[in-house]
Design a protein around this motif. Sequence first.
Motif, mmCIF file in Angstrom:
data_model
loop_
_atom_site.group_PDB
_atom_site.id
_atom_site.type_symbol
_atom_site.label_atom_id
_atom_site.label_comp_id
_atom_site.label_asym_id
_atom_site.label_seq_id
_atom_site.Cartn_x
_atom_site.Cartn_y
_atom_site.Cartn_z
ATOM 1 N N ALA A 1 21.706 36.489 68.815
ATOM 2 C CA ALA A 1 23.124 36.847 68.815
ATOM 3 C C ALA A 1 23.312 38.358 68.808
ATOM 4 C CB ALA A 1 23.828 36.214 67.613
ATOM 5 N N ASN B 1 26.632 28.362 68.971
ATOM 6 C CA ASN B 1 25.563 28.168 68.007
ATOM 7 C C ASN B 1 25.446 26.681 67.671
ATOM 8 O OD1 ASN B 1 24.931 30.922 67.787
ATOM 9 N ND2 ASN B 1 26.518 31.239 66.244
ATOM 10 N N LEU C 1 29.488 32.492 72.913
ATOM 11 C CA LEU C 1 28.299 32.331 72.094
ATOM 12 C C LEU C 1 28.431 30.991 71.393
ATOM 13 C CD1 LEU C 1 25.686 33.331 70.694
ATOM 14 C CD2 LEU C 1 27.156 34.428 68.981
#
Length: 254
Positions: free
Chosen positions: A123, A146, A144
């Motif tokens: 990240a 996760n 992003l």
Amino acid sequence: MADSLDGTVALVTGASSGIGHATARSLAARGAAVALVARRTDRLEELAAAITADGGRALTVTADVSDAEQAVAAVVQTVETLGRLDTVVNNAGVMLLGPVVDAPVEEWDRMVDLNVKGLLYVAHAALPHLLEAAQDGPRQVADLVNVSSVAGRVARNGSGVYNATKHAVGAFSESLRQEVTRRHVRVSLVEPGAVATELVSHNRDEVQETINQRFSDMERLESEDIAEAVEFIVTRPRRVAVNELLVRPTEQEG
């Protein structure tokens, strides 16, 4: 079109099997060039060949993202080779269950190193490129994603350290979301329930037996089910951010 990823680049960790493998194929089918990141080169090459045969574009990057230098190098290689970075799927992880009492602490180290530190390293290295993509990219937004677990919500006897790592992923994701969402980098958390992947096989024999007994009467999710969830998240219009997505098998109660 909002649902097209043409002209974008995605990086998927843990791409050699399971959810990462399925997600890479899914994003490539949507038009993204995909960097395939994992330790097993042979599997990455097989996946890259399959993506290419389907008309997509893939880059294989052999790396252990629990090592900070390798995580950074994976991001650098992706940007240098494919030209940009618009989407990151932080999927690499390991699930080593069992009681805390008399546990082999090296298993804890493996989980913390990969599930938490590896995710953080990727990240951190990717964020400057995602911020740039959100400003100047073809979609004017970056993602992003996760991959956590239902274990990041519910603590269970026998999975304390795994629970701890996945709770950490959730806390980090929400804090980072607040930090960058105004800059159109969307940070999303995906929390799968029981999925039929290789994760269980990494456990000691007695732990595998316990896990398999728990799910013996349940139809588990397939990797493609979670890949579809990730695909949904990253193909939303710029105005839509899916912050958190919990996906369980229909028969899973907790």
